[in-house]
Design a protein around this motif. Structure first.
Motif, PDB file in Angstrom:
ATOM      1  N   ARG A  93      64.040  41.767 -25.041  1.00 50.10           N
ATOM      2  CA  ARG A  93      64.556  42.973 -25.683  1.00 50.10           C
ATOM      3  C   ARG A  93      65.993  42.817 -26.147  1.00 50.10           C
ATOM      4  O   ARG A  93      66.544  43.708 -26.792  1.00 50.10           O
ATOM      5  N   TYR A 104      62.734  48.138 -27.516  1.00 47.60           N
ATOM      6  CA  TYR A 104      61.483  47.507 -27.947  1.00 47.60           C
ATOM      7  C   TYR A 104      61.632  45.994 -27.832  1.00 47.60           C
ATOM      8  O   TYR A 104      62.749  45.465 -27.734  1.00 47.60           O
ATOM      9  N   TYR A 105      60.514  45.290 -27.818  1.00 50.00           N
ATOM     10  CA  TYR A 105      60.551  43.832 -27.796  1.00 50.00           C
ATOM     11  C   TYR A 105      60.850  43.326 -29.202  1.00 50.00           C
ATOM     12  O   TYR A 105      60.248  43.780 -30.180  1.00 50.00           O
TER      13      TYR A 105
END
Length: 120
Positions: A93, A104-105
């Motif tokens: 992340r 979010y990734y």
């Protein structure tokens, strides 16, 4: 017994090589991987003991069954393993360009967060 069920019923394994049952026709001593997981168990290296066959979308479907008496309890991660997993997920992340931790990734195809990618 309908013809479809009769085609998939082979409890001795003479036709398919392993005991075969129709949908919802397996004895209670067998379980799928998902059923084992729901009970907190794992196959523990045992071979496939039986199978379920049924007609589905795209042809004949199969679900493999494992014996419940040979299943073992699921292994749990140690505290150090959990900490390593948490660090790895945090790294996924973190943007390598701006060094911000995003909610979010970050996509591997971009290699940077969306804000840094939009700036280019």
């Amino acid at each position: 017994m309908s013809r479809i069920r009769a085609a998939y019923y082979d409890p001795e394994g003479s036709r398919y090589g392993i005991p075969t049952f129709w949908w919802r026709g397996a004895p209670a001593c067998y379980a799928t991987r998902r059923q084992l997981r729901d009970r907190g168990l794992r196959p523990a290296g045992q071979p496939v003991a039986a199978q379920i066959l049924w007609r589905g979308v795209g042809g004949t479907r199969v679900a493999y069954l494992y014996r419940l008496d040979l299943a073992r309890p699921k292994r749990t991660a140690t505290a150090r393993q959990r900490a390593a997993i948490d660090r790895a997920l945090l790294a996924r992340r973190t943007c390598p360009i701006c060094r911000r931790v995003r909610p979010y990734y970050i996509r591997r195809s971009l290699g940077e967060c969306l804000d840094c990618n939009e700036g280019r």
